[in-house]
Design a protein around this motif. Sequence first.
Motif, PDB file in Angstrom:
ATOM      1  N   CYS A 105      -2.794  76.690-110.622  1.00 56.71           N
ATOM      2  CA  CYS A 105      -3.954  77.049-110.981  1.00 56.71           C
ATOM      3  C   CYS A 105      -5.167  76.158-110.736  1.00 56.71           C
ATOM      4  N   LEU A 106      -6.118  76.557-110.472  1.00 56.85           N
ATOM      5  CA  LEU A 106      -7.425  75.683-110.288  1.00 56.85           C
ATOM      6  C   LEU A 106      -8.323  75.626-111.414  1.00 56.85           C
ATOM      7  N   CYS A 107      -7.471  75.410-112.694  1.00 55.22           N
ATOM      8  CA  CYS A 107      -8.030  75.195-114.105  1.00 55.22           C
ATOM      9  C   CYS A 107      -9.139  74.076-113.918  1.00 55.22           C
ATOM     10  N   PHE A 108      -9.302  73.113-113.351  1.00 56.17           N
ATOM     11  CA  PHE A 108     -10.452  72.296-113.267  1.00 56.17           C
ATOM     12  C   PHE A 108     -11.126  72.207-111.829  1.00 56.17           C
ATOM     13  N   GLY A 109     -11.038  73.288-111.123  1.00 58.86           N
ATOM     14  CA  GLY A 109     -11.832  73.238-110.107  1.00 58.86           C
ATOM     15  C   GLY A 109     -11.043  72.702-108.762  1.00 58.86           C
ATOM     16  N   ARG A 110      -9.928  72.116-108.885  1.00 52.57           N
ATOM     17  CA  ARG A 110      -8.990  71.635-108.010  1.00 52.57           C
ATOM     18  C   ARG A 110      -7.701  72.303-108.204  1.00 52.57           C
ATOM     19  N   GLU A 111      -6.691  72.096-107.203  1.00 53.02           N
ATOM     20  CA  GLU A 111      -5.499  72.660-107.275  1.00 53.02           C
ATOM     21  C   GLU A 111      -4.663  71.723-107.990  1.00 53.02           C
ATOM     22  N   GLU A 112      -3.868  72.265-109.133  1.00 55.70           N
ATOM     23  CA  GLU A 112      -3.019  71.483-109.776  1.00 55.70           C
ATOM     24  C   GLU A 112      -1.728  71.742-109.484  1.00 55.70           C
ATOM     25  N   ALA A 113      -0.785  71.007-109.959  1.00 55.59           N
ATOM     26  CA  ALA A 113       0.682  71.219-109.991  1.00 55.59           C
ATOM     27  C   ALA A 113       1.005  72.755-110.434  1.00 55.59           C
ATOM     28  N   PRO A 114       1.994  73.281-109.968  1.00 53.60           N
ATOM     29  CA  PRO A 114       2.448  74.452-110.560  1.00 53.60           C
ATOM     30  C   PRO A 114       2.859  74.544-111.896  1.00 53.60           C
TER      31      PRO A 114
END
Length: 178
Positions: A105-114
């Motif tokens: 997810c790009l929850c905070f605008g950057r790619e995060e861990a799965p």
Amino acid sequence: MTGYLSACFVTLLVGVFGMSLVGKLRGFSGFARTLEPLFHVSGRRARLLTVALLLSEGGTVALLTVGWIASRGLATAGFLMALGLLIVFELVILIEIGRGRRMRCLCFGREEAPFGLRHVARNAILGVACGVGIVGLEVAPDLHPAGMVISVLCGVVLTLIVVAMDDLIALVREPSDA
């Protein structure tokens, strides 16, 4: 004491949802693209979902902020809206984990861990903060300004920890190249 916890948790939730909102706005197209496979929707519908999510997160931030300043009822509505969003996020994450998919997810605008159990735990803890925040609003003791400053600062620190959770975990798990 619960009044101070409520202040801390308003700050935490405003910070988390606010940073999430800003991140999604900055990377609108990228975030919308992550929703296409997640919800099996077209690009147009993914953009509409993104707009709906942005409005929901913005509404949560507004209700919590204005409510804390002006109205217990609005603050309660903000906590409940945050809790509703967190429940939806939990369901999506749990479904994806159950399917064995390694969605990011790009929850905070950057790619995060799965998606993983740490995301479930994070959202569950934020959900508990919503409940404690509502209880703290009902107690409504006279709050000392110094206590309020400390509560807000604690909320800011917790916000930074929540937003950087994946990065902090990666620091601990991966050996340094230094």
